[in-house]
Design an enzyme around this catalytic site. Structure first.
Site, mmCIF file in Angstrom:
data_model
loop_
_atom_site.group_PDB
_atom_site.id
_atom_site.type_symbol
_atom_site.label_atom_id
_atom_site.label_comp_id
_atom_site.label_asym_id
_atom_site.label_seq_id
_atom_site.Cartn_x
_atom_site.Cartn_y
_atom_site.Cartn_z
ATOM 1 N N SER A 57 27.619 11.399 19.658
ATOM 2 C CA SER A 57 28.069 9.847 19.584
ATOM 3 C C SER A 57 29.758 10.062 19.155
ATOM 4 C CB SER A 57 27.087 9.181 18.451
ATOM 5 O OG SER A 57 25.652 9.017 18.792
HETATM 6 N N1 SAM Z 1 23.523 12.027 16.146
HETATM 7 C C1 SAM Z 1 23.241 12.536 17.594
HETATM 8 C C2 SAM Z 1 24.025 13.420 17.399
HETATM 9 O O1 SAM Z 1 25.407 13.774 16.127
HETATM 10 O O2 SAM Z 1 24.674 14.290 18.446
HETATM 11 C C3 SAM Z 1 23.917 11.651 18.527
HETATM 12 C C4 SAM Z 1 22.130 11.477 19.535
HETATM 13 S S1 SAM Z 1 22.456 11.062 21.205
HETATM 14 C C5 SAM Z 1 23.640 9.776 21.079
HETATM 15 C C6 SAM Z 1 20.609 10.552 21.000
HETATM 16 C C7 SAM Z 1 19.764 11.069 20.928
HETATM 17 O O3 SAM Z 1 18.226 10.931 20.710
HETATM 18 C C8 SAM Z 1 19.205 12.426 21.529
HETATM 19 O O4 SAM Z 1 19.416 13.913 21.962
HETATM 20 C C9 SAM Z 1 18.194 12.382 22.511
HETATM 21 O O5 SAM Z 1 16.808 13.179 23.032
HETATM 22 C C10 SAM Z 1 17.846 11.503 21.239
HETATM 23 N N2 SAM Z 1 16.012 10.441 21.220
HETATM 24 C C11 SAM Z 1 15.754 9.865 21.931
HETATM 25 N N3 SAM Z 1 14.596 9.521 21.854
HETATM 26 C C12 SAM Z 1 14.118 9.669 20.521
HETATM 27 C C13 SAM Z 1 12.709 9.996 20.598
HETATM 28 N N4 SAM Z 1 12.224 8.969 20.550
HETATM 29 N N5 SAM Z 1 12.783 10.510 19.279
HETATM 30 C C14 SAM Z 1 13.319 11.254 18.917
HETATM 31 N N6 SAM Z 1 15.347 11.677 19.618
HETATM 32 C C15 SAM Z 1 14.889 10.986 20.641
#
Ligand code: SAM
Length: 209
Positions: A57
């Site tokens: 992000s």
């Molecule tokens: N917080 C992260 C960072 O600091 O790099 C950025 C996260 S990225 C924008 C969103 C993440 O949410 C992705 O890695 C995606 O695979 C994960 N994601 C999406 N749906 C999810 C779920 N139901 N449970 C866990 N992770 C999920």
């Protein structure tokens, strides 16, 4: 001035005022959370690509979500969407314990490795569908969701402690709003922070794959 210090100055100008949050961002090497070829852009105020078609992000949004969690150092925090592990590393510096859930094995493994290399020991990473939260370890003082949900998942609201804060982007990939839900004895209070753009939250209480 280093790129990291310029990023901090710009966050301050944009309204991030919690000195502990700024200090956490100033002491966490974002370049360690991206691929080598992306390192030169690590302190740009933008989301950047990581593996599995996901993103790390934007620093401003990381700072804003963290500031909205109002951490003092004693809290248990749940993060949904570990991704690169960067947001988890920031939360770890400001809370007592962080549990972070990621749906991709590959991302969870790499994030755990990065946190270990940085000697961050108070983060537990789980692989699974974070839309159901973490009933086993609930309640949480703060829950930070880093992917966009169609609506606020009920299990996450249920797993908030009294006066707990849930920070979550709601909407589809083209039109999302960052929301804060606060639990209070008088009822839950929800307010909007700003428009945002996250990848989709995919799971039982999120979007379908
Ligand atoms: N917080 C992260 C960072 O600091 O790099 C950025 C996260 S990225 C924008 C969103 C993440 O949410 C992705 O890695 C995606 O695979 C994960 N994601 C999406 N749906 C999810 C779920 N139901 N449970 C866990 N992770 C999920």
């Amino acid at each position: 001035m280093s790129d990291q210090q310029s990023m901090i100055d710009s966050l301050r100008r944009r309204g991030i005022h919690d000195e502990r949050v700024l200090e956490a961002l100033a002491t966490t090497p974002r370049e360690r959370f991206v691929a080598t070829q992306i390192e030169p852009h690590a302190y740009a105020d933008s989301a950047l690509p990581i593996a599995c078609g996901q993103t790390i992000s934007q620093p401003y949004i990381v700072a804003l979500m963290t500031q909205s969690a109002r951490l003092t150092g004693r809290e248990a925090v749940l993060e949904i969407g570990t991704g690169s592990g960067y947001q988890a590393a920031i939360l770890a510096k400001l809370a007592s314990r962080v549990v972070s859930i990621e749906r991709y094995d590959e991302l969870a493994e790499k994030a755990a490795q990065r946190l270990a290399e940085l000697k961050i020991k108070n983060v537990e990473i789980h692989v699974g569908d974070g839309t159901s939260g973490d009933q086993l370890n609930a309640p949480y003082d703060a829950i930070v969701v880093t992917a966009g949900a169609p609506e606020i998942p009920e299990p996450l609201i249920d797993q908030l402690a009294e006066r707990g804060r849930l920070i979550i982007p709601v909407g589809d990939e083209t039109d999302q709003v960052l929301k804060v839900l606060e639990r209070s004895p008088e009822g839950d209070i929800v307010h909007d922070l700003c428009p945002c753009r996250f990848v989709n939250l995919i799971g039982k209480h999120g979007w379908s794959a």
